[in-house]
Every structure is written in C-alpha cells, then in structure tokens.
Scaffold this motif. Structure first.
Motif, PDB file in Angstrom:
ATOM      1  N   LEU A 131     -28.460   0.840  18.216  1.00 42.57           N
ATOM      2  CA  LEU A 131     -28.521   1.433  16.876  1.00 42.57           C
ATOM      3  C   LEU A 131     -27.475   2.532  16.723  1.00 42.57           C
ATOM      4  CD1 LEU A 131     -32.350   1.799  16.155  1.00 42.57           C
ATOM      5  CD2 LEU A 131     -30.713   0.471  14.802  1.00 42.57           C
ATOM      6  N   ILE A 132     -27.444   3.436  17.689  1.00 43.44           N
ATOM      7  CA  ILE A 132     -26.515   4.561  17.632  1.00 43.44           C
ATOM      8  C   ILE A 132     -25.070   4.074  17.680  1.00 43.44           C
ATOM      9  CG2 ILE A 132     -25.755   6.639  18.865  1.00 43.44           C
ATOM     10  CD1 ILE A 132     -28.692   6.953  19.783  1.00 43.44           C
ATOM     11  N   PHE A 133     -24.833   2.951  18.364  1.00 46.07           N
ATOM     12  CA  PHE A 133     -23.488   2.391  18.459  1.00 46.07           C
ATOM     13  C   PHE A 133     -23.029   1.785  17.133  1.00 46.07           C
ATOM     14  CE2 PHE A 133     -20.555  -1.101  19.389  1.00 46.07           C
ATOM     15  CZ  PHE A 133     -19.630  -0.481  20.212  1.00 46.07           C
ATOM     16  N   ASN A 134     -23.904   1.063  16.448  1.00 41.60           N
ATOM     17  CA  ASN A 134     -23.509   0.272  15.276  1.00 41.60           C
ATOM     18  C   ASN A 134     -23.661   0.966  13.923  1.00 41.60           C
ATOM     19  OD1 ASN A 134     -22.775  -2.688  16.060  1.00 41.60           O
ATOM     20  ND2 ASN A 134     -24.525  -2.189  17.365  1.00 41.60           N
ATOM     21  N   ILE A 135     -24.696   1.742  13.751  1.00 42.83           N
ATOM     22  CA  ILE A 135     -24.975   2.338  12.443  1.00 42.83           C
ATOM     23  C   ILE A 135     -23.835   3.221  11.919  1.00 42.83           C
ATOM     24  CG2 ILE A 135     -26.481   3.934  11.195  1.00 42.83           C
ATOM     25  CD1 ILE A 135     -27.616   1.111  11.623  1.00 42.83           C
ATOM     26  N   PRO A 136     -23.150   4.013  12.779  1.00 39.72           N
ATOM     27  CA  PRO A 136     -22.083   4.875  12.252  1.00 39.72           C
ATOM     28  C   PRO A 136     -20.926   4.160  11.562  1.00 39.72           C
ATOM     29  CG  PRO A 136     -22.789   5.669  14.392  1.00 39.72           C
ATOM     30  CD  PRO A 136     -23.454   4.332  14.193  1.00 39.72           C
TER      31      PRO A 136
ATOM     32  N   ILE B  45     -21.570 -10.651  23.616  1.00 33.30           N
ATOM     33  CA  ILE B  45     -20.601 -10.952  22.562  1.00 33.30           C
ATOM     34  C   ILE B  45     -20.916 -10.189  21.282  1.00 33.30           C
ATOM     35  CG2 ILE B  45     -19.808 -12.764  20.985  1.00 33.30           C
ATOM     36  CD1 ILE B  45     -19.879 -14.716  23.277  1.00 33.30           C
ATOM     37  N   LEU B  46     -22.180 -10.156  20.917  1.00 33.07           N
ATOM     38  CA  LEU B  46     -22.552  -9.610  19.611  1.00 33.07           C
ATOM     39  C   LEU B  46     -22.711  -8.093  19.581  1.00 33.07           C
ATOM     40  CD1 LEU B  46     -25.075 -12.372  18.525  1.00 33.07           C
ATOM     41  CD2 LEU B  46     -22.789 -11.968  17.599  1.00 33.07           C
ATOM     42  N   TYR B  47     -22.919  -7.468  20.737  1.00 36.51           N
ATOM     43  CA  TYR B  47     -23.114  -6.021  20.770  1.00 36.51           C
ATOM     44  C   TYR B  47     -21.945  -5.296  20.114  1.00 36.51           C
ATOM     45  CZ  TYR B  47     -24.771  -1.544  22.732  1.00 36.51           C
ATOM     46  OH  TYR B  47     -25.241  -0.262  22.907  1.00 36.51           O
ATOM     47  N   ARG B  48     -20.713  -5.764  20.360  1.00 37.18           N
ATOM     48  CA  ARG B  48     -19.514  -5.100  19.833  1.00 37.18           C
ATOM     49  C   ARG B  48     -18.832  -5.915  18.726  1.00 37.18           C
ATOM     50  NH1 ARG B  48     -15.583  -3.467  24.523  1.00 37.18           N
ATOM     51  NH2 ARG B  48     -14.665  -2.261  22.813  1.00 37.18           N
ATOM     52  N   PHE B  49     -19.550  -6.881  18.159  1.00 38.84           N
ATOM     53  CA  PHE B  49     -18.939  -7.765  17.168  1.00 38.84           C
ATOM     54  C   PHE B  49     -18.458  -6.989  15.942  1.00 38.84           C
ATOM     55  CE2 PHE B  49     -18.834 -11.600  14.381  1.00 38.84           C
ATOM     56  CZ  PHE B  49     -18.118 -12.431  15.239  1.00 38.84           C
ATOM     57  N   ALA B  50     -19.301  -6.096  15.429  1.00 42.18           N
ATOM     58  CA  ALA B  50     -18.914  -5.292  14.260  1.00 42.18           C
ATOM     59  C   ALA B  50     -17.724  -4.401  14.592  1.00 42.18           C
ATOM     60  CB  ALA B  50     -20.095  -4.451  13.787  1.00 42.18           C
TER      61      ALA B  50
ATOM     62  N   GLY C 215     -21.296   8.331  18.068  1.00 41.32           N
ATOM     63  CA  GLY C 215     -22.146   7.154  18.218  1.00 41.32           C
ATOM     64  C   GLY C 215     -21.513   6.102  19.097  1.00 41.32           C
ATOM     65  N   TYR C 216     -20.207   5.925  18.971  1.00 39.63           N
ATOM     66  CA  TYR C 216     -19.502   4.947  19.803  1.00 39.63           C
ATOM     67  C   TYR C 216     -19.623   5.308  21.273  1.00 39.63           C
ATOM     68  CZ  TYR C 216     -15.757   1.900  21.476  1.00 39.63           C
ATOM     69  OH  TYR C 216     -15.045   0.951  22.153  1.00 39.63           O
TER      70      TYR C 216
ATOM     71  N   PRO D  38     -27.043  -8.702  16.151  1.00 35.17           N
ATOM     72  CA  PRO D  38     -27.020  -8.066  17.475  1.00 35.17           C
ATOM     73  C   PRO D  38     -28.164  -7.085  17.700  1.00 35.17           C
ATOM     74  CG  PRO D  38     -25.189  -7.310  16.111  1.00 35.17           C
ATOM     75  CD  PRO D  38     -25.769  -8.500  15.445  1.00 35.17           C
ATOM     76  N   LEU D  39     -28.588  -6.380  16.656  1.00 35.37           N
ATOM     77  CA  LEU D  39     -29.710  -5.464  16.813  1.00 35.37           C
ATOM     78  C   LEU D  39     -30.998  -6.236  17.108  1.00 35.37           C
ATOM     79  CD1 LEU D  39     -29.057  -2.808  14.018  1.00 35.37           C
ATOM     80  CD2 LEU D  39     -28.730  -2.563  16.480  1.00 35.37           C
ATOM     81  N   THR D  40     -31.165  -7.377  16.462  1.00 32.30           N
ATOM     82  CA  THR D  40     -32.352  -8.202  16.703  1.00 32.30           C
ATOM     83  C   THR D  40     -32.360  -8.732  18.131  1.00 32.30           C
ATOM     84  OG1 THR D  40     -32.390  -8.872  14.369  1.00 32.30           O
ATOM     85  CG2 THR D  40     -33.648 -10.211  15.915  1.00 32.30           C
ATOM     86  N   ILE D  41     -31.213  -9.219  18.605  1.00 28.90           N
ATOM     87  CA  ILE D  41     -31.112  -9.728  19.970  1.00 28.90           C
ATOM     88  C   ILE D  41     -31.402  -8.629  20.982  1.00 28.90           C
ATOM     89  CG2 ILE D  41     -29.442 -10.544  21.689  1.00 28.90           C
ATOM     90  CD1 ILE D  41     -28.214 -12.291  19.573  1.00 28.90           C
TER      91      ILE D  41
END
Length: 439
Positions: A305-310, A235-240, A338-339, A406-409
């Motif tokens: 990281l590469i998915f979310n940071i951009p 759930i949280l991986y793509r939340f942002a 990154g996506y 999500p990064l922590t999980i």
C-alpha cells in the motif's frame, strides 16, 4: 575487526554501484534524450528495451556460480560499466548519436545486470538470515539512493552546466563521463572491502555439464512451492511504477501547454536530489526496521500500500498543474518516502521466500529478473499509452486503477518459509483466512 563482521563497509557501496547504472538507463537518459529532441515514443521504447538484460540475467547466472568468485564479478562489472559510460559520453559528439549511445548503454545494461547477480550472491552468502533482515534497509537505501543521485544530483548538474554555456550535449557528455569515473572508483573501493571468498573453484567443466546445470536450475526454480503465485506477485508489485518511471520525468519537463509542469532539468534535479533524497533514505531504513520489528508476513500488504498509493500524487499534479514549488516538492517527497519504505518488502520477500535452496544466487537472479520484467514491459508501452489515452491526466488515472490487482494478490500471498528460514507446512488456507478476516 574483520571486514566480514562489518557489512556496513561494503553493503552500501555494492548496492549503490548496482543501482546507479540501472537508474541512469531507466530514468536519467530519458531526460537526456528529451533535451536532445528525441520523440517521447522513441525514448520510452528504447530506454525500456535496453533494460532486457536485467530480465534475462538468470540465463547466465548459473555459469557464474561455476567459474570465478562473486567478488571478481562485482569488481569487474563495475569497471566495465565505468568504461562504457565514458564511451557513451564520446558517442554524443557523433551525428548519429542516438544509435551509437544506445548501443553503449546496452553494454552498460549487460554489465549492470551481471553485477546485480554477483552483488546479491555476496549479500546472501556473507550474511546470516538475521543480518539480511537487519541490513535490508541499508541495501535498499543505497541501491535506491543511486536513483536520487541520478535523477537528482546528476540531472541538476546537467541543467546547471547547460546554463553556464556548455550546451545540452556538452552538459550531458560531462555527466556521462562523471558517472564513468564514479563507477571505476567504486570498483577499486569494493576490490578492497568485499570479503574474499575462500572457495575452491570447479575446473575442467564441459559445456554440456554447464548446460545440464542450467537446466536443473531452471527446473528447480519452476518446481518451487507457490512459484506461479510468486511470479505474478513479483511482476505486479512494481507494475504501476513501470508506467510512472518513464513518463514522470517527461511529464515534469513538458510545458504547461502540453499538460506538463514545465520544470527545468535543474529544478527536477533539485527536487529529487535534496528533499526527495532525504525522504527516500529515511523511508528505506525505516522500512527495514519495520519488517525486522513485526516480521515480513505481517506487514507485506501494508508495504505494498505504502509503495503504490503515493503515485496518486502525479494524477493530482496532472489535473491541477500546480505552480507552487513547495507543493510540487512535497508531492515528490511523499512519493519517494513511500517508494523507499515499500521497496524493501519485495526485495526481502524474494530473498527469503523465493531464493532459498541449493541454487540460491541463481534463483534470486531469476526472481529479480522477473521483477524487472514487471517494470520493463509497462515502461516500453508507457509513452505510446499516454498518447493513446489522450495525455497525462487519463494516463495517471489509469496507473491508479492498475494497482488494484497487485494489492489484491499481496493480501493473500502464501509464505513458504518462516522467519527463521524453516519450511512452513501449509500457508495457503491460513493466509486466505487471515486475509478475509482483515477485509
């Protein structure tokens, strides 16, 4: 050479056909309704709500395993989606076009969600574990290439047609009809290319048997090892991304005085459909080979990281409101690379850590449905939240803060299966130890 020995002949087409309805409903129609003067809150709510079938699809996935073949469902749903897109085009001529067109798009959502179940089932049943890793990049590339075609080429086409005299409605009618024709063509192609399953179908199955089977599938899914951790992760991986997906097209199109960048549909389509397309495809393919080279367990956190940071690109755009086209285009390229690179990690994790077992296809459908929930819920509230926070600047800052959990999980996620598919004895303590050492 047998088609089965050439997955490249059907993997790209199946996953492009899976991605196109999803991205059109998730993103393209946002720009369409924005151009037709529908309010932002209405757009984000309804274009998110109609995505519900992608969350609920596990409820009918076991029925699909009992009747017909996976290939049958793939081909049939592509045909149905094509017809429904054609109906959407016709609905735009009506006075109450919004309600009518949303209803047709809801039909596309049901058909598209069913296609996802069958397409993933074909992928997992026809390919070995090694082949799944090898072609995961191609799968992700073409699934998300549909995103580029939709938000790039089709949006550019709508903007161009609008400029040459068709008008906004006429332009979008043409685009919806074009999508319908493309889906029908893909249906015909995949009917010829997907391997035919040599499986004797079950007969004389009662409704009570099917209901019992569904209960077993659900029970087995929720009794899997580490399942609640996996659900939170999925759930949280793509939340942002769920927040960004709905608001970014509106942000790019909104005027400078509204806090946006004031881009035309034509420019938005050009940026997404040219440089963004190339960056995304390269990112997806490289991500697949990156996993294949080092193993998913070692690289999952770096993929997250590469998915979310951009997404930070859009916070920068909101605060600086740049006018330089090269800068805006470069930011979109960075985000899309990154996506593409990071998305394949989540897909392969669900296939190799969540789906394995007797009900592989159904359990993967459960996982992907849960993943969609992680995109749908923030999408539904994104327009409202953007208004409540006071505009695009604080909204995109909020998005950046939301990626911390999500990064922590991801950092400490346990694995249930090794690279070769054998169960792992105990990964929780080991994973936590490795994570703490890395921190």
């Amino acid at each position: 050479m047998n088609v089965k020995d050439n997955p490249i002949k059907w993997v790209p087409s199946v996953y492009f056909a899976a991605g196109l309805p999803f991205v059109v409903l998730n993103m393209v129609v946002v720009l369409m309704y924005k151009g037709l003067d529908i309010s932002n809150a209405t757009i984000t709510f309804w274009t998110s709500l109609i995505m519900l079938p992608w969350t609920l699809k596990p409820l009918w996935s076991p029925f699909m395993e009992l009747f017909k073949t996976k290939k049958f469902y793939v081909v049939t749903t592509e045909l149905c989606s094509g017809i429904a897109f054609g109906m959407t085009a016709l609905c735009l001529t009506l006075n109450d076009f919004f309600a009518a067109s949303v209803s047709c798009l809801a039909l596309v959502a049901f058909s598209g969600a069913t296609h996802d179940i069958a397409g993933d089932g074909v992928y997992m049943s026809e390919l070995s574990g090694e082949q799944q890793s090898k072609f995961i990049g191609w799968q992700g590339a073409f699934y998300n290439l549909a995103k580029i075609v939709g938000t790039g080429l089709l949006v550019w086409l709508a903007g161009t047609l609008g400029e040459i005299g068709l008008g906004i409605k006429g332009a979008w009618m043409t685009v919806m009809a074009t999508i319908g024709i493309l889906m029908i063509v893909l249906s015909i192609y995949n009917a010829c290319m997907i391997p035919s399953e040599d499986i004797k179908r079950k007969t004389n199955i009662s409704a009570s048997t099917v209901a019992k089977e569904l209960g077993v599938v659900i029970r087995d899914f929720f009794s899997k090892r580490h399942i609640w951790y996996y659900i939170a992760f999925i759930i949280l991986y793509r939340f942002a991304e769920g927040f960004v997906m709905k608001v970014v097209p509106i942000f790019l199109k909104s005027g400078i005085d509204e806090g946006g960048l004031g881009l035309s549909d034509k420019l938005i389509g050009l940026y997404y459909g040219t440089y963004g397309a190339a960056a995304f495809v390269v990112g997806s393919i490289l991500g697949g080979y990156y996993i294949s080279r080092f193993g998913l367990r070692r690289v999952l956190f770096s993929l997250a990281l590469i998915f979310n940071i951009p997404f930070a690109v859009y916070a920068f755009f909101a605060w600086s409101q740049p006018s330089a086209e090269w800068l805006i285009c470069s930011g979109i390229v960075f985000e899309y690379f990154g996506y593409g690179f990071g998305f394949v990690g989540l897909t392969l994790f669900m296939m190799q850590q969540v789906a394995p077992g007797k009900h592989q296809m159904a359990h993967y459908a459960f996982a992907s449905g849960i993943m969609n929930l992680g995109v749908m819920l923030p999408g539904m509230m994104s327009g409202w939240l953007c208004d409540e926070l006071g505009g695009y600047k604080p909204f995109f800052i909020f998005v950046l803060i939301s990626i911390i959990i999500p990064l922590t999980i991801t950092k400490f996620i346990p694995f249930s299966y090794s690279e070769d598919g054998t169960p792992v004895e105990d990964t929780v303590g080991e994973t936590l130890t490795q994570g703490e050492g890395a921190l």
